[in-house]
Design a protein around this motif. Sequence first.
Motif, PDB file in Angstrom:
ATOM      1  N   GLY A 366       0.814  -1.204   0.000  1.00  0.00           N
ATOM      2  CA  GLY A 366       0.000   0.000   0.000  1.00  0.00           C
ATOM      3  C   GLY A 366       0.850   1.256   0.000  1.00  0.00           C
ATOM      4  O   GLY A 366       0.578   2.210  -0.741  1.00  0.00           O
ATOM      5  N   TRP A 367       1.912   1.273   0.801  1.00  0.00           N
ATOM      6  CA  TRP A 367       2.801   2.437   0.827  1.00  0.00           C
ATOM      7  C   TRP A 367       3.601   2.546  -0.465  1.00  0.00           C
ATOM      8  O   TRP A 367       3.826   3.652  -0.978  1.00  0.00           O
ATOM      9  N   VAL A 368       4.045   1.415  -0.971  1.00  0.00           N
ATOM     10  CA  VAL A 368       4.759   1.430  -2.257  1.00  0.00           C
ATOM     11  C   VAL A 368       3.845   1.957  -3.348  1.00  0.00           C
ATOM     12  O   VAL A 368       4.254   2.762  -4.204  1.00  0.00           O
ATOM     13  N   PHE A 369       2.592   1.518  -3.319  1.00  0.00           N
ATOM     14  CA  PHE A 369       1.626   2.005  -4.293  1.00  0.00           C
ATOM     15  C   PHE A 369       1.364   3.501  -4.108  1.00  0.00           C
ATOM     16  O   PHE A 369       1.131   4.225  -5.073  1.00  0.00           O
ATOM     17  N   GLY A 370       1.427   3.970  -2.847  1.00  0.00           N
ATOM     18  CA  GLY A 370       1.299   5.407  -2.606  1.00  0.00           C
ATOM     19  C   GLY A 370       2.381   6.183  -3.326  1.00  0.00           C
ATOM     20  O   GLY A 370       2.119   7.256  -3.910  1.00  0.00           O
ATOM     21  N   SER A 371       3.593   5.664  -3.326  1.00  0.00           N
ATOM     22  CA  SER A 371       4.675   6.335  -4.051  1.00  0.00           C
ATOM     23  C   SER A 371       4.402   6.325  -5.559  1.00  0.00           C
ATOM     24  O   SER A 371       4.761   7.276  -6.269  1.00  0.00           O
ATOM     25  N   HIS A 372       3.771   5.268  -6.036  1.00  0.00           N
ATOM     26  CA  HIS A 372       3.390   5.176  -7.448  1.00  0.00           C
ATOM     27  C   HIS A 372       2.517   6.367  -7.827  1.00  0.00           C
ATOM     28  O   HIS A 372       2.716   7.024  -8.848  1.00  0.00           O
ATOM     29  N   GLN A 373       1.545   6.673  -6.975  1.00  0.00           N
ATOM     30  CA  GLN A 373       0.612   7.744  -7.293  1.00  0.00           C
ATOM     31  C   GLN A 373       1.203   9.129  -7.067  1.00  0.00           C
ATOM     32  O   GLN A 373       0.815  10.089  -7.743  1.00  0.00           O
TER      33      GLN A 373
END
Length: 420
Positions: A366-373
């Motif tokens: 979820g945090w890694v995906f946050g960096s994606h966005q």
Amino acid sequence: MTISTTTRTRRLHRAWFVAAVAFVAILGAAGFRATPGVLITPLQEEFGWTKGTISLAVSVNLVLYGLTAPFAAALMDRFGMRRVVSLALLLVAVGSGLTVLMTASWQLLLFWGVFVGLGTGSMALVFVATVTDRWFVRHRGLVTGVLTAAGATGQLIFLPVLAQLAQGPGWRVASLTVAGAALAVVPFVWWLLRDHPEDVGTTALGAEPGAVRTLPVQQNAAVRALTVLRSAARTRAFWFLAGGFAICGASTNGLVGTHFIPAAHDHGMAEPVAAGLLAVIGIFDIAGTIASGWLSDKVNPKVLLGVYYGLRGLSLMVLPGLFAATTEPSMLIFIVFYGLDWVATVPPTVALCRRIYGADGAVVFGWVFGSHQIGAAFAAVGAGLTRDHLGAYDLAWYVSGALCLLAAGMSLAIGHAKGR
């Protein structure tokens, strides 16, 4: 002597039904992910807002879409997937529907940026990671690829339709169409989605007999999400994963997904035609992502990431020379190639989070995906400002390509053990 035979009917495991419902839910929310590129020009023509202003709303949406993810993963652990996803779809419908009433740019930021960003972020790829973690032991990578491809399938279904609606009846009809699609999925999620295999008297697909159920986490969702972040942030692998995925977001949702249609329009291509090309990306993305999921079960995920990012970077550096008023064969080749690579990065990234961080893998993702966005948001605004000030998008394509090559190196440097 009497011989009795017992005929056993082999039933399809319940996990496949859960995966099917998850696919439909992600599909229903994907419509709004397809709208920014289609609506930028109509909004600019009606309200006189600059591309930079509209892109700011897109960036707010993208940031919240990402930063909501780790908290959503923790909420799913605490309250269950069914409740969180149902409420998320309702929020998407409300936000999309209210855009038809807006008269000022701050309302675009609120409805399009905040409401829909929170809704879509609450059931983004962390939903995929949670479903596969709970319901699958066997075929995890493959199912991750299939569910990730649901977003591309939604793009494939909605994008040409929304483009035609925006050109014909108008962008308001397109927004209401997205709201209706999100609402239509809610009953399926509420009635058919189940949070754990044990809720229906079974175990995860491929789990050992008598496998112990992971009990719901009682810790406050926000506290758990932040605690996991603090722990993961002490590891080098987290920063390589997050940095690479930020570049992934910048080069897909933020740049191509948001600005490909306006960039093609700058070169004389009709917007429905450009939208059709993005839909073709969606077609090949389905194949590429499913294949990537299958490969993630068999090949070192960090090697897959290195290859994906490297090839994407080279293709973006070629793109500025391919734009034309008509669809040339060279552009079609790019579309096919880029489609195969679009979100193929997701299954190996999920696999690495699971391998390195174990039970916290979904929240870490979820945090890694946050960096994606966050990367997508910077690219959305940056490319819009580049177009406003330089009159062309070329610099944005070249910078994004170079960053993808950097992401390839970061991915190959990821260690296998936590803390490396």
